[in-house]
Design a protein around this motif. Sequence first.
Motif, PDB file in Angstrom:
ATOM      1  N   ASP A  10       0.818  -1.054   0.146  1.00  0.00           N
ATOM      2  CA  ASP A  10       0.010  -0.088  -0.149  1.00  0.00           C
ATOM      3  C   ASP A  10       0.856   1.218   0.057  1.00  0.00           C
ATOM      4  O   ASP A  10       2.191   0.990   0.392  1.00  0.00           O
ATOM      5  CB  ASP A  10      -0.746  -0.033   1.207  1.00  0.00           C
ATOM      6  N   GLY A  11       0.137   2.205  -0.370  1.00  0.00           N
ATOM      7  CA  GLY A  11       0.989   3.722  -0.425  1.00  0.00           C
ATOM      8  C   GLY A  11       0.305   4.630  -1.159  1.00  0.00           C
ATOM      9  O   GLY A  11      -0.600   4.392  -1.732  1.00  0.00           O
ATOM     10  N   ILE A  91      -9.031  10.151 -14.804  1.00  0.00           N
ATOM     11  CA  ILE A  91      -9.659   8.908 -14.029  1.00  0.00           C
ATOM     12  C   ILE A  91      -9.090   8.744 -12.711  1.00  0.00           C
ATOM     13  O   ILE A  91      -9.818   8.173 -11.817  1.00  0.00           O
ATOM     14  CB  ILE A  91      -9.195   7.814 -15.272  1.00  0.00           C
ATOM     15  N   GLY A  92      -7.883   9.105 -12.543  1.00  0.00           N
ATOM     16  CA  GLY A  92      -7.437   8.519 -11.350  1.00  0.00           C
ATOM     17  C   GLY A  92      -8.041   9.484 -10.386  1.00  0.00           C
ATOM     18  O   GLY A  92      -8.547   9.047  -8.907  1.00  0.00           O
ATOM     19  N   ASN A  93      -8.268  10.907 -10.607  1.00  0.00           N
ATOM     20  CA  ASN A  93      -8.823  11.697  -9.651  1.00  0.00           C
ATOM     21  C   ASN A  93     -10.443  11.268  -9.508  1.00  0.00           C
ATOM     22  O   ASN A  93     -11.023  11.592  -8.267  1.00  0.00           O
ATOM     23  CB  ASN A  93      -8.699  13.127 -10.208  1.00  0.00           C
ATOM     24  N   ARG A  94     -10.948  11.096 -10.357  1.00  0.00           N
ATOM     25  CA  ARG A  94     -12.456  10.636 -10.398  1.00  0.00           C
ATOM     26  C   ARG A  94     -12.541   8.947  -9.580  1.00  0.00           C
ATOM     27  O   ARG A  94     -13.390   8.964  -8.622  1.00  0.00           O
ATOM     28  CB  ARG A  94     -12.765  10.266 -11.706  1.00  0.00           C
ATOM     29  N   ALA A  95     -11.582   8.277  -9.648  1.00  0.00           N
ATOM     30  CA  ALA A  95     -11.371   6.969  -8.767  1.00  0.00           C
ATOM     31  C   ALA A  95     -11.325   7.372  -7.493  1.00  0.00           C
ATOM     32  O   ALA A  95     -12.040   6.636  -6.471  1.00  0.00           O
ATOM     33  CB  ALA A  95      -9.945   6.300  -9.341  1.00  0.00           C
ATOM     34  N   SER A  96     -10.511   8.363  -7.066  1.00  0.00           N
ATOM     35  CA  SER A  96     -10.326   8.627  -5.690  1.00  0.00           C
ATOM     36  C   SER A  96     -11.878   9.396  -5.061  1.00  0.00           C
ATOM     37  O   SER A  96     -11.899   9.098  -4.087  1.00  0.00           O
ATOM     38  CB  SER A  96      -9.144   9.883  -5.707  1.00  0.00           C
ATOM     39  N   GLY A 129      -3.556  -4.063   3.082  1.00  0.00           N
ATOM     40  CA  GLY A 129      -3.090  -4.555   4.402  1.00  0.00           C
ATOM     41  C   GLY A 129      -4.025  -4.344   5.567  1.00  0.00           C
ATOM     42  O   GLY A 129      -4.017  -4.987   6.572  1.00  0.00           O
ATOM     43  N   THR A 130      -4.977  -3.478   5.428  1.00  0.00           N
ATOM     44  CA  THR A 130      -5.564  -2.989   6.525  1.00  0.00           C
ATOM     45  C   THR A 130      -6.923  -3.561   6.417  1.00  0.00           C
ATOM     46  O   THR A 130      -7.616  -3.778   7.510  1.00  0.00           O
ATOM     47  CB  THR A 130      -5.919  -1.416   6.732  1.00  0.00           C
ATOM     48  N   VAL A 131      -7.611  -3.476   5.191  1.00  0.00           N
ATOM     49  CA  VAL A 131      -9.014  -4.152   5.221  1.00  0.00           C
ATOM     50  C   VAL A 131      -9.324  -5.230   4.323  1.00  0.00           C
ATOM     51  O   VAL A 131      -9.836  -6.236   4.786  1.00  0.00           O
ATOM     52  CB  VAL A 131      -9.852  -2.971   4.401  1.00  0.00           C
ATOM     53  N   ILE A 132      -8.501  -5.496   3.134  1.00  0.00           N
ATOM     54  CA  ILE A 132      -9.037  -6.603   2.162  1.00  0.00           C
ATOM     55  C   ILE A 132      -8.242  -7.836   2.606  1.00  0.00           C
ATOM     56  O   ILE A 132      -8.675  -8.945   2.687  1.00  0.00           O
ATOM     57  CB  ILE A 132      -8.475  -6.266   0.724  1.00  0.00           C
ATOM     58  N   PHE A 133      -6.841  -7.686   3.007  1.00  0.00           N
ATOM     59  CA  PHE A 133      -6.313  -8.927   3.487  1.00  0.00           C
ATOM     60  C   PHE A 133      -5.428  -8.804   4.827  1.00  0.00           C
ATOM     61  O   PHE A 133      -4.191  -8.608   5.021  1.00  0.00           O
ATOM     62  CB  PHE A 133      -4.998  -9.325   2.400  1.00  0.00           C
ATOM     63  N   PRO A 134      -6.304  -8.400   5.762  1.00  0.00           N
ATOM     64  CA  PRO A 134      -5.577  -8.159   7.242  1.00  0.00           C
ATOM     65  C   PRO A 134      -4.611  -9.330   7.749  1.00  0.00           C
ATOM     66  O   PRO A 134      -3.801  -8.872   8.485  1.00  0.00           O
ATOM     67  CB  PRO A 134      -6.824  -7.826   8.058  1.00  0.00           C
ATOM     68  N   ASP A 135      -4.751 -10.310   7.025  1.00  0.00           N
ATOM     69  CA  ASP A 135      -4.009 -11.682   7.720  1.00  0.00           C
ATOM     70  C   ASP A 135      -2.703 -11.681   6.640  1.00  0.00           C
ATOM     71  O   ASP A 135      -2.152 -12.737   6.777  1.00  0.00           O
ATOM     72  CB  ASP A 135      -4.877 -12.803   7.806  1.00  0.00           C
ATOM     73  N   ALA A 136      -2.584 -11.010   5.733  1.00  0.00           N
ATOM     74  CA  ALA A 136      -1.422 -11.005   4.929  1.00  0.00           C
ATOM     75  C   ALA A 136       0.001 -11.094   5.854  1.00  0.00           C
ATOM     76  O   ALA A 136       0.208 -10.269   6.555  1.00  0.00           O
ATOM     77  CB  ALA A 136      -1.265  -9.822   3.970  1.00  0.00           C
ATOM     78  N   PRO A 137       0.814 -12.267   5.354  1.00  0.00           N
ATOM     79  CA  PRO A 137       2.160 -12.556   6.067  1.00  0.00           C
ATOM     80  C   PRO A 137       3.073 -11.078   5.988  1.00  0.00           C
ATOM     81  O   PRO A 137       3.862 -11.039   6.900  1.00  0.00           O
ATOM     82  CB  PRO A 137       2.718 -13.672   5.681  1.00  0.00           C
ATOM     83  N   ASN A 182      -7.760  11.029   4.438  1.00  0.00           N
ATOM     84  CA  ASN A 182      -8.680  11.504   5.530  1.00  0.00           C
ATOM     85  C   ASN A 182     -10.015  10.971   5.621  1.00  0.00           C
ATOM     86  O   ASN A 182     -10.881  11.418   6.239  1.00  0.00           O
ATOM     87  CB  ASN A 182      -8.651  12.969   5.282  1.00  0.00           C
ATOM     88  N   ARG A 183     -10.248  10.240   4.409  1.00  0.00           N
ATOM     89  CA  ARG A 183     -11.694   9.685   4.228  1.00  0.00           C
ATOM     90  C   ARG A 183     -11.777   8.897   5.212  1.00  0.00           C
ATOM     91  O   ARG A 183     -11.309   8.420   6.043  1.00  0.00           O
ATOM     92  CB  ARG A 183     -11.920   8.800   3.027  1.00  0.00           C
ATOM     93  N   ALA A 184     -13.173   8.841   5.718  1.00  0.00           N
ATOM     94  CA  ALA A 184     -13.686   7.983   6.880  1.00  0.00           C
ATOM     95  C   ALA A 184     -13.464   6.470   6.729  1.00  0.00           C
ATOM     96  O   ALA A 184     -13.172   5.646   7.796  1.00  0.00           O
ATOM     97  CB  ALA A 184     -14.919   8.206   7.095  1.00  0.00           C
ATOM     98  N   VAL A 185     -13.941   5.829   5.485  1.00  0.00           N
ATOM     99  CA  VAL A 185     -13.678   4.453   5.265  1.00  0.00           C
ATOM    100  C   VAL A 185     -12.436   3.970   4.649  1.00  0.00           C
ATOM    101  O   VAL A 185     -11.960   4.812   3.652  1.00  0.00           O
ATOM    102  CB  VAL A 185     -14.920   4.333   4.387  1.00  0.00           C
ATOM    103  N   ALA A 186     -11.707   3.084   5.373  1.00  0.00           N
ATOM    104  CA  ALA A 186     -10.709   2.483   4.623  1.00  0.00           C
ATOM    105  C   ALA A 186      -9.614   3.516   4.317  1.00  0.00           C
ATOM    106  O   ALA A 186      -9.195   3.720   3.247  1.00  0.00           O
ATOM    107  CB  ALA A 186     -10.801   1.694   3.506  1.00  0.00           C
ATOM    108  N   PRO A 187      -9.098   4.569   5.208  1.00  0.00           N
ATOM    109  CA  PRO A 187      -8.237   5.800   4.643  1.00  0.00           C
ATOM    110  C   PRO A 187      -6.833   4.913   4.528  1.00  0.00           C
ATOM    111  O   PRO A 187      -6.494   4.186   4.901  1.00  0.00           O
ATOM    112  CB  PRO A 187      -8.590   6.483   5.834  1.00  0.00           C
TER     113      PRO A 187
END
Length: 218
Positions: A10-11, A91-96, A129-137, A182-187
């Motif tokens: 992530d980053g 498209i990147g900005n709209r995706a965000s 790492g935070t939401v989709i695969f929290p158990d990633a090694p 700063n978004r509330a969900v999955a920042p």
Amino acid sequence: FHQTPVIAIDGPTASGKGTVATLVAAQLGFHLLDSGALYRLAALASLRYEIAPDAADDLAALVGDLHITFREGCAQLDGVDVSNEIRAEEIGNRASAIAVHQAVRAALVARQRAFRKEPGLVADGRDMGTVIFPDAPLKVFLTASVEARAARRYKQLIQKGFSANMDDLLRDLRERDARDSNRAVAPLKPAADAKLLDTSALTIDQAVDQVVQWYQAQ
Ligand code: CDP
Ligand code: CDP
């Protein structure tokens, strides 16, 4: 408990996630998930179907129905290769902008987890790492200075035949960083157990070697 390994990368935008993830996956023979491409495909579809970036429920319904395929590094929407189109900054900005909605994110969870297959997966994005695969090694959080990232994105856009302006890019990157963080969900934030890697002064090969070394050292 899931046996199949995941390397979560992530980053922020243009920190090198996609490039590093692709090379690490190739080196280890792992599958690859470019989760940002899913949000970009959703953004492109929302433009085509004229769904406003704030229409959360309509967007979530659209995302649930998207016909997407990834083949040999190409992203297809409704059977048409749109790999280049989705790389536009617009498209990147709209995706965000559409990625702030919980309903949109929820509609993409199962699709992302389905990429986890033997012998392993390298997944890059904002919340791998935070939401989709929290158990990633192994979880890696890539960073780089905003100047280094803008310079990289500039070069990349020119190479792809888009026009680009350094001042606009710096402004857009800062805006996107702020919205993603700063978004509330999955920042965008490092998982508590993520390893930080600042790539400002690293070559791509050095960054890839570090990630592979961390993975093999486990
Ligand atoms: O996926 P993300 O937006 O994080 O970044 P990327 O598209 O992988 O990388 C942005 C650009 O930076 C690419 O053109 C990479 O070749 C370049 N890059 C670099 O110059 N040095 C690094 N250590 C990593 C990436
Ligand atoms: O290439 P770049 O890093 O600029 O962006 P990307 O990874 O292709 O993602 C585009 C946008 O989608 C990001 O600015 C995020 O807002 C969103 N995104 C997200 O919310 N969660 C992810 N796992 C991946 C992307």
